[in-house]
Write an enzyme that holds these catalytic residues in place. Structure first.
Site, PDB file in Angstrom:
ATOM      1  N   HIS A  56     -15.517  -3.048  25.610  1.00 18.45           N
ATOM      2  CA  HIS A  56     -14.107  -2.718  25.877  1.00 18.45           C
ATOM      3  C   HIS A  56     -13.170  -3.634  25.102  1.00 18.45           C
ATOM      4  CE1 HIS A  56     -11.124  -0.837  28.968  1.00 18.45           C
ATOM      5  NE2 HIS A  56     -10.598  -0.953  27.779  1.00 18.45           N
ATOM      6  N   ILE A  57     -13.250  -3.505  23.796  1.00 17.65           N
ATOM      7  CA  ILE A  57     -12.474  -4.389  22.920  1.00 17.65           C
ATOM      8  C   ILE A  57     -11.375  -3.629  22.180  1.00 17.65           C
ATOM      9  CG2 ILE A  57     -14.262  -6.121  22.643  1.00 17.65           C
ATOM     10  CD1 ILE A  57     -15.124  -4.759  20.046  1.00 17.65           C
ATOM     11  N   GLY A  58     -10.995  -2.476  22.727  1.00 18.57           N
ATOM     12  CA  GLY A  58      -9.974  -1.652  22.073  1.00 18.57           C
ATOM     13  C   GLY A  58      -8.698  -2.411  21.742  1.00 18.57           C
ATOM     14  N   ILE A 117     -13.112   6.066  23.411  1.00 21.98           N
ATOM     15  CA  ILE A 117     -12.238   4.889  23.447  1.00 21.98           C
ATOM     16  C   ILE A 117     -11.189   5.055  24.544  1.00 21.98           C
ATOM     17  CG2 ILE A 117     -12.547   4.171  21.048  1.00 21.98           C
ATOM     18  CD1 ILE A 117      -9.851   5.566  20.393  1.00 21.98           C
ATOM     19  N   ARG A 176     -11.663   6.047  28.706  1.00 21.79           N
ATOM     20  CA  ARG A 176     -12.143   5.369  29.895  1.00 21.79           C
ATOM     21  C   ARG A 176     -13.552   5.889  30.165  1.00 21.79           C
ATOM     22  NH1 ARG A 176      -9.017   2.114  29.207  1.00 21.79           N
ATOM     23  NH2 ARG A 176      -7.416   1.202  30.563  1.00 21.79           N
ATOM     24  N   GLY A 210      -2.199  11.770  22.137  1.00 26.32           N
ATOM     25  CA  GLY A 210      -1.013  10.971  22.441  1.00 26.32           C
ATOM     26  C   GLY A 210      -0.773  10.005  21.298  1.00 26.32           C
ATOM     27  N   GLU A 217     -18.008  -1.411  33.871  1.00 22.77           N
ATOM     28  CA  GLU A 217     -18.069  -2.340  32.741  1.00 22.77           C
ATOM     29  C   GLU A 217     -18.290  -3.746  33.296  1.00 22.77           C
ATOM     30  OE1 GLU A 217     -14.972   0.220  29.987  1.00 22.77           O
ATOM     31  OE2 GLU A 217     -14.364  -1.804  30.611  1.00 22.77           O
ATOM     32  N   ARG A 271      -2.871  18.445  26.070  1.00 22.47           N
ATOM     33  CA  ARG A 271      -2.214  19.253  27.102  1.00 22.47           C
ATOM     34  C   ARG A 271      -1.150  20.130  26.458  1.00 22.47           C
ATOM     35  NH1 ARG A 271      -0.832  14.463  31.186  1.00 22.47           N
ATOM     36  NH2 ARG A 271      -0.544  13.559  29.122  1.00 22.47           N
TER      37      ARG A 271
END
Lengths: 328, 327
Positions: free
Chosen positions: A292-294, A242, A244, A160, A273, A182
Site C-alpha cells: 500500500h505505497i500508492g 490501486i 482498495r 476520477g 493489509e 459512473r
C-alpha cells in the site's frame, strides 16, 4: 499565536507504525495545539474543551461514537488520503462534524504506482531482479520474455482524478485506453487522453490486456471484481488494483490466478493489509504485491498533511471547504 | 520445372536458451532454407557455396574471419537488436558482405523498460514486494517512503529513437526533461516532448533527479560515465542505464553508490553480463539490476525477426536494404 490559543488538533501519536510523520509535526504545530490520544485520555475533561479537529493518518485514531461523544467542540475530521471507507460518515455527520480528505495530494503518486505495477508485471521486473542477483545465475537466457506495454489495451475502471491521470500516462505509451465510470467524461476530456467509454463492464473486460481498478470503496464497489468479471477478462490479461482491497473478491482472484483464468495480478492493496502470512495470494508466482505505497513519497505525504491543514482551517474559519466529503 | 529452392540462410541453432525461437521457425522457413551451424559443419563442402545470408540471433553464429572465409557467396548478415558492438564491421565489409540490425523493433520495449526502472527505483518497488510477502511482516510502516516521479527532472543522455520515446513517456508524468545528444534535435521535436537541450553534460547532470543513459556503445561513449560525471550528479539523484554496460565505469559507480555520491542506480546492462557473482554491485542495497531485458517482449522479438527477414530478402533480391548498417 500562543500555544494555548491555537485550536486543538487530536492525533493518534507521533512516529511509529501509524503515527503522524515526525517531519510534519512542525507544520502542524504552526497552526494547531497538537494533542495525542495518550495525552487526551489522561486529561479528558480539560482537553475535550480544546479539541476542534482530528487529523486521521493511516486510519488512526479510530472514530467511534464514544470518541465523538467525548469531543463536544469537534468541528472537523480531516483525513490524510482520499479513501474514507474506514469512516462511518453517517455517524460522524449525526454529530454535525464535517469530514474532509486529500484528493489532490494523492493523485499523481497513485497514478504513478498504477503505471509502475502495470509495467513491472508485464516486464517481469521483480523476477528479473532476482535472476540478476541470484547465486545460481550463470547466463541470461535469450528466450526469457515478458509482454509489451506499448500499444496494448488498458481498461480503467473508475475514471476520477487518479484514473484520468493514469489514462494520460498510458496514452504516452501509445496504449489504447478504455474506461468505465459512473458518469461519462466530457468529450474533450476523453479526446485529450484518447479514452473510449465502455457502457458495459463486459466490453471493457473482454478487450483489455490490462485492467486497472481506480474506484472508491463504497457499498456499490465492494467485491466489484469477482469470479464473473475475472472470467470475462482475457486469459492473457493482468489485473492491477490501486483502489482498495475489498473491491476484489480475493478468493475468486486466487482461483483465477491458480487456474490461468487471467495471466497475472499486481496489487498495491489487499484485504486485510498486510495479508495473513499463510494467505494463498502470497504463494502464487503470477502476482506482485506492494505494501500500500500508492502515496508513499516524501512529496505526496507532505502535500497530504498540507491539504488536511488547509481543510481544517477552512472549516474552523467558516470558509468554503476545499475537499469536504458529503455522506451519500 | 525445377522447384526453386528457398535461399540458404545460416543460423546457430533452434531452441534452447540462446537459439532461434521455435515459434519463429515457421515464418523463417516460409522464406529460407535454414541451415544450423551443426548441419553446416557436417556438410561444409556441399553447403558453403549455397549459404547467402547469416541470421545472427543473439550474436550467434559469430561472424569471425574463419566463418566469413568459408562462405564465399555470403551477401548479408542480419543481426538481432540495435547494438553493433559485437561485430567487426570493417572485417565483414572487407568480405563484401552487408550488415543490417533491428534498431526500431527494440525501441518501444526498451523505452518502456527505462521508464519502469526509473519508477521501480524511485518508488522502491522491489523492496516493497519483498516486504509484502516477507514472513516477518506484521504491519506496513507509515514512514516508509520513496520519491515522486511526477514533476521530477529527467536528464536523457542520448536522444536517438529510444531516448526520444523515453522523453515522450516522461512528459506524460509532467517531468521536466533535459537532454544531451551529439546533435540538437529540431525545435518541433523538442517542443513535442518538452525537452530542453543541454549542450554541456554538466548542466544536465547538476539539475537532474534521474539521469538515463540511452546512447550507443562506440569508442566515444566507452566509459562515458565515470567518477567526474557521478560527482556532478545530485546526491539525491538516480542513474539509470539501458544502453550498454561499458558506457559506465563500474568501479566508479560502486564507489559512488557506497559513499552516497548518488542516491541509487538501476541497470538493465552491465559489463560483463551476467556480473560475476561476487561483484560488489550485487551486494549494494541502493541498486536494482535486471538481466538485459530491454527488448525482451514476445512482440518485439517477433518484430525483430520479421525485420531481419526483410533485410535479408532485400539484400538477396538487390533492393534497398532496410536497417542497413554502414561501417
Amino acid at each position: 499565536m500562543a500555544k494555548q490559543e491555537q485550536p486543538g488538533l487530536l492525533i493518534l501519536e507521533i512516529g511509529g507504525v501509524c503515527g503522524v510523520l515526525k517531519g510534519h509535526v512542525e507544520l502542524l504545530k504552526k497552526h494547531f495545539h497538537l494533542i495525542t490520544m495518550k495525552e487526551f485520555l489522561k486529561n479528558k475533561e480539560r482537553l475535550s474543551e480544546k479539541i476542534k479537529s482530528v487529523f486521521i493518518h493511516e486510519c488512526r485514531p479510530v472514530i467511534d461514537r464514544e470518541l465523538l461523544q467525548s469531543l463536544p467542540h469537534l468541528k472537523v475530521i480531516a483525513n490524510s488520503g482520499v479513501g474514507v471507507d474506514h469512516l462511518d460518515l453517517k455517524l460522524i455527520s449525526s454529530f454535525r462534524v464535517k469530514v474532509t480528505n486529500t484528493p489532490h495530494a494523492v493523485s499523481d503518486s497513485t497514478a504513478d504506482i498504477g503505471m509502475a505495477l502495470m509495467l513491472a508485471s508485464a516486464r517481469r521486473l521483480v523476477e528479473g531482479c532476482q535472476i540478476a542477483v541470484s547465486p545460481q545465475t550463470e547466463h541470461f537466457a535469450a528466450d526469457w520474455l515478458g509482454d509489451e506495454v506499448t500499444g496494448a489495451t488498458l481498461g480503467i475502471i473508475g475514471m476520477g482524478s487518479i484514473g484520468y491521470k493514469v489514462a494520460k500516462r498510458a496514452k504516452a505509451f501509445d496504449m489504447k485506453v478504455l474506461y468505465l465510470n459512473r458518469n461519462r467524461r466530457k468529450e474533450e476530456e476523453e479526446q485529450a487522453v484518447g479514452a473510449h467509454y465502455c457502457e458495459k463492464m463486459e466490453d471493457l473486460l473482454q478487450q483489455s490486456d490490462f485492467v486497472m481498478l481506480v474506484v472508491n470503496l463504497t457499498p456499490q464497489t465492494h467485491k466489484l471484481i469477482g469470479k464473473r468479471e475475472l472470467e470475462l477478462m482475457k486469459p492473457t490479461a493482468t489485473l492491477i488494483n490501486i483502489s482498495r482491497g475489498a473491491v476484489v473478491d480475493h478468493d475468486a482472484l486466487v482461483e483465477a490466478l491458480q487456474n490461468g483464468i487471467i495471466k497475472a495480478a499486481a496489487l498495491d492493496v489487499t484485504y486485510p493489509e498486510p495479508l495473513p502470512r499463510d494467505h494463498p495470494l502470497l504463494k502464487l508466482k503470477n502476482i506482485i504485491i506492494t505494501p500500500h505505497i500508492g502515496t508513499a513519497t516524501v512529496q505526496a505525504t507532505r502535500m497530504m498533511t498540507e491539504e488536511a491543514v488547509a481543510n481544517i482551517q477552512a472549516v474552523l474559519n467558516g470558509l468554503p471547504i476545499p475537499s469536504e466529503v458529503i455522506p451519500q | 520445372m525445377e522447384e526453386q529452392e528457398l535461399p540458404y540462410v545460416l543460423i546457430d541453432t533452434i531452441g534452447g536458451t540462446h537459439g532461434v525461437y521455435e515459434d519463429h521457425v515457421e515464418f523463417l522457413k516460409k522464406h529460407f532454407t535454414l541451415i544450423t551451424m551443426k548441419e553446416f559443419l557436417e556438410n561444409k563442402n556441399h553447403l558453403s557455396e549455397k549459404i547467402k545470408a547469416i541470421y545472427m540471433w543473439w550474436h550467434k553464429p559469430a561472424a569471425n574471419q574463419e566463418l566469413l572465409r568459408s562462405l564465399p557467396n555470403l551477401k548479408m548478415i542480419a543481426t538481432s537488436g540495435a547494438g553493433m558492438d559485437h561485430l567487426d564491421l570493417k572485417l565483414i565489409s572487407s568480405f563484401g558482405v552487408k550488415v543490417a540490425n533491428t534498431p526500431f523493433a527494440v525501441s518501444s520495449a526498451t523505452a518502456d523498460l527505462g521508464m519502469v526502472l526509473m519508477l521501480a527505483s524511485a518508488r522502491r518497488l522491489v523492496e516493497g514486494c519483498q516486504i509484502a510477502v516477507s514472513p516477518n511482516t506484521e504491519h506496513f510502516a507509515a514512514d516508509w517512503l520513496g520519491d515522486e516521479v511526477t514533476g521530477a527532472t529527467l536528464g536523457i543522455i542520448g536522444m536517438g529513437t529510444i531516448g526520444y520515446m523515453v522523453a515522450k513517456r516522461a512528459k506524460a508524468f509532467e517531468m521536466k526533461i533535459l537532454y544531451h545528444n551529439r546533435n540538437q534535435r529540431k525545435e518541433e521535436e523538442e517542443r513535442a516532448v518538452g525537452a530542453i537541450y543541454c549542450k554541456k553534460i554538466e548542466d544536465l547532470l547538476q539539475q537532474s533527479d534521474f539521469v538515463m543513459l540511452v546512447v550507443n556503445l562506440t569508442p566515444q561513449t566507452d566509459k562515458l560515465f565515470g567518477k567526474k560525471e557521478l560527482e556532478l550528479m545530485k546526491p539525491s539523484a538516480t542513474l539509470i542505464n539501458i544502453s550498454r554496460g561499458p558506457v559506465v565505469d563500474q568501479d566508479a559507480l560502486v564507489e559512488a553508490l557506497q559513499n552516497g555520491v548518488i542516491k541509487a542506480a538501476a541497470l538493465d546492462v552491465t559489463y560483463p553480463e551476467p556480473l560475476p557473482r561476487h561483484h560488489p554491485l550485487l551486494k549494494l542495497k541502493n541498486i536494482i539490476i535486471t538481466p538485459h531485458i530491454g527488448s525482451a517482449t514476445t512482440s518485439s522479438r517477433r518484430l525483430m525477426m520479421q525485420n531481419m527477414v526483410e533485410s535479408i530478402l532485400a539484400a538477396l533480391n538487390g533492393f534497398p536494404i532496410p536497417n542497413e548498417v554502414i561501417p
